[in-house]
Design an enzyme around this catalytic site. Structure first.
Site, PDB file in Angstrom:
ATOM      1  CG  ASP A 195      65.672  27.832  18.233  1.00  0.00           C
ATOM      2  OD1 ASP A 195      65.024  28.886  18.328  1.00  0.00           O
ATOM      3  OD2 ASP A 195      66.088  27.201  19.225  1.00  0.00           O
ATOM      4  CG  HIS A 210      61.506  36.817  14.014  1.00  0.00           C
ATOM      5  ND1 HIS A 210      61.907  35.560  14.403  1.00  0.00           N
ATOM      6  CD2 HIS A 210      60.995  37.404  15.126  1.00  0.00           C
ATOM      7  CE1 HIS A 210      61.641  35.394  15.702  1.00  0.00           C
ATOM      8  NE2 HIS A 210      61.096  36.506  16.164  1.00  0.00           N
ATOM      9  CG  LEU A 247      61.220  21.388  -2.226  1.00  0.00           C
ATOM     10  CD1 LEU A 247      62.060  20.183  -1.798  1.00  0.00           C
ATOM     11  CD2 LEU A 247      61.980  22.689  -1.955  1.00  0.00           C
TER      12      LEU A 247
HETATM   13  C1  IPE Z   1      61.113  25.807  18.212  1.00  0.00           C
HETATM   14  O1  IPE Z   1      61.831  26.893  18.661  1.00  0.00           O
HETATM   15  C2  IPE Z   1      59.958  26.289  17.376  1.00  0.00           C
HETATM   16  C3  IPE Z   1      60.309  26.870  16.096  1.00  0.00           C
HETATM   17  C4  IPE Z   1      61.500  26.914  15.578  1.00  0.00           C
HETATM   18  C5  IPE Z   1      59.212  27.417  15.335  1.00  0.00           C
HETATM   19  P1  IPE Z   1      61.562  27.541  20.106  1.00  0.00           P
HETATM   20  O2  IPE Z   1      62.502  28.661  20.241  1.00  0.00           O
HETATM   21  O3  IPE Z   1      60.120  27.850  20.254  1.00  0.00           O
HETATM   22  O4  IPE Z   1      61.921  26.329  21.066  1.00  0.00           O
HETATM   23  P2  IPE Z   1      62.336  26.321  22.593  1.00  0.00           P
HETATM   24  O5  IPE Z   1      61.313  27.145  23.319  1.00  0.00           O
HETATM   25  O6  IPE Z   1      63.686  26.913  22.702  1.00  0.00           O
HETATM   26  O7  IPE Z   1      62.321  24.882  22.970  1.00  0.00           O
HETATM   27  C1  IPE Z   2      63.098  30.882  15.886  1.00  0.00           C
HETATM   28  O1  IPE Z   2      63.909  31.801  16.527  1.00  0.00           O
HETATM   29  C2  IPE Z   2      61.858  31.505  15.308  1.00  0.00           C
HETATM   30  C3  IPE Z   2      60.606  31.141  15.987  1.00  0.00           C
HETATM   31  C4  IPE Z   2      60.490  30.291  16.961  1.00  0.00           C
HETATM   32  C5  IPE Z   2      59.400  31.789  15.513  1.00  0.00           C
HETATM   33  P1  IPE Z   2      63.637  32.277  18.009  1.00  0.00           P
HETATM   34  O2  IPE Z   2      62.722  33.447  17.960  1.00  0.00           O
HETATM   35  O3  IPE Z   2      63.186  31.140  18.835  1.00  0.00           O
HETATM   36  O4  IPE Z   2      65.081  32.747  18.454  1.00  0.00           O
HETATM   37  P2  IPE Z   2      65.815  32.431  19.828  1.00  0.00           P
HETATM   38  O5  IPE Z   2      65.740  30.945  20.030  1.00  0.00           O
HETATM   39  O6  IPE Z   2      65.080  33.185  20.874  1.00  0.00           O
HETATM   40  O7  IPE Z   2      67.204  32.900  19.619  1.00  0.00           O
HETATM   41 MG    MG Z   3      64.120  29.742  19.974  1.00  0.00          MG
END
Ligand code: IPE
Ligand code: IPE
Ligand code: MG
Length: 243
Positions: free
Chosen positions: A15, A32, A126
């Protein structure tokens, strides 16, 4: 690090890509892109650290609710990753695996996933499991539906359903439960990831955003894991009390 106390299965909620980008004045998609580089780094580092299974939360069912542009970008990035990393995975002896609803993904991506699984299935190193369009609640619901169908067909008796039966019907049937769950970027929540499987998993939350989660950060997480006493309900970790 203590080589006798390595988490065999590490799961990661990757995240913070958006926040990483925002903090640098960059568009979210840049986060990303850099996040993909960390995926490579962690896959490359894991075997030497003694990790046998790595499970990465890449895209949740709920993530489809994001703006269309971001979702399209993520799918494009995924397609490129699947094409570009196949040879490397083969060379690294990695088994490419997935959990989640692949039917939700665009057909060309699905085909690449099937190809990469096929081409790495003989590998012995792995096991990297990517969660794509994954929801733990949907996973458990899917398992219940299959069990109900089997019961209706007379294939199983409801009274014979155990925890092990349910576990065998999850997407993770062939994986051990995670020993360590890492979440980056500080959020103290599970976000619908592996709800069944993490019953006794050790949790590690770091403030680092995923694009900053290097091999060194993985080592820190393992070091933290090694300070934990896993008791599984007993009074001590080594407790010889009633099995
Ligand atoms: C969790 O992250 C999902 C992934 C890392 C793929 P999110 O960014 O979607 O989670 P929330 O919305 O903050 O809970
Ligand atoms: C995690 O990073 C990647 C996915 C959930 C695809 P985020 O896109 O959720 O990044 P934040 O949480 O908004 O910073
Ligand atoms: Mg996120």
């Amino acid at each position: 690090m203590n080589p006798d106390q390595i988490p065999v299965h590490v799961a990661v909620i990757m995240d913070g890509n958006g926040r990483w980008a925002k903090s640098r004045g960059l568009p979210r998609i840049r986060g990303h892109q850099v996040g993909v580089e960390r995926v490579e780094e962690i896959i490359q580092s894991a075997p030497a650290l003694g990790i046998k299974y790595l499970t990465l939360y890449a895209f949740s069912k709920e993530n489809w609710r994001r703006p269309k542009d971001e979702v399209s970008f993520l799918m494009e990035l995924l397609g490129k990753y699947l094409d570009q990393k196949l040879e490397e995975m083969k060379r690294q002896n990695v088994v490419f695996n997935t959990i989640g609803h692949l039917d939700d993904l665009p057909a060309p991506i699905r085909e690449k996933i099937v190809r990469n699984k096929q081409e790495t299935r003989q590998n012995t190193g792995l096991v990297v499991t990517f969660a794509f369009s994954y929801s733990a609640r949907v996973e458990i619901t899917d398992a219940c539906r299959v069990l109900a169908e089997k019961a209706a067909q007379g294939e199983i008796r409801p009274a014979d359903i155990t925890e092990a039966t349910l576990a065998r019907h999850l997407y993770t049937a062939n994986l051990p439960d995670p020993d360590l769950l890492i979440r980056t970027s500080g959020e103290m929540r599970i976000s619908n990831f592996l709800l069944w499987q993490i019953s006794y998993t050790e949790l590690y939350v770091t403030e680092k955003y995923w694009p900053d989660f290097t091999r060194e950060e993985l080592v820190k997480a393992i070091q933290s894991y090694q300070t934990r006493e896993r008791r599984f309900g007993r009074t001590t970790a080594s407790g010889q009390e009633n099995a």
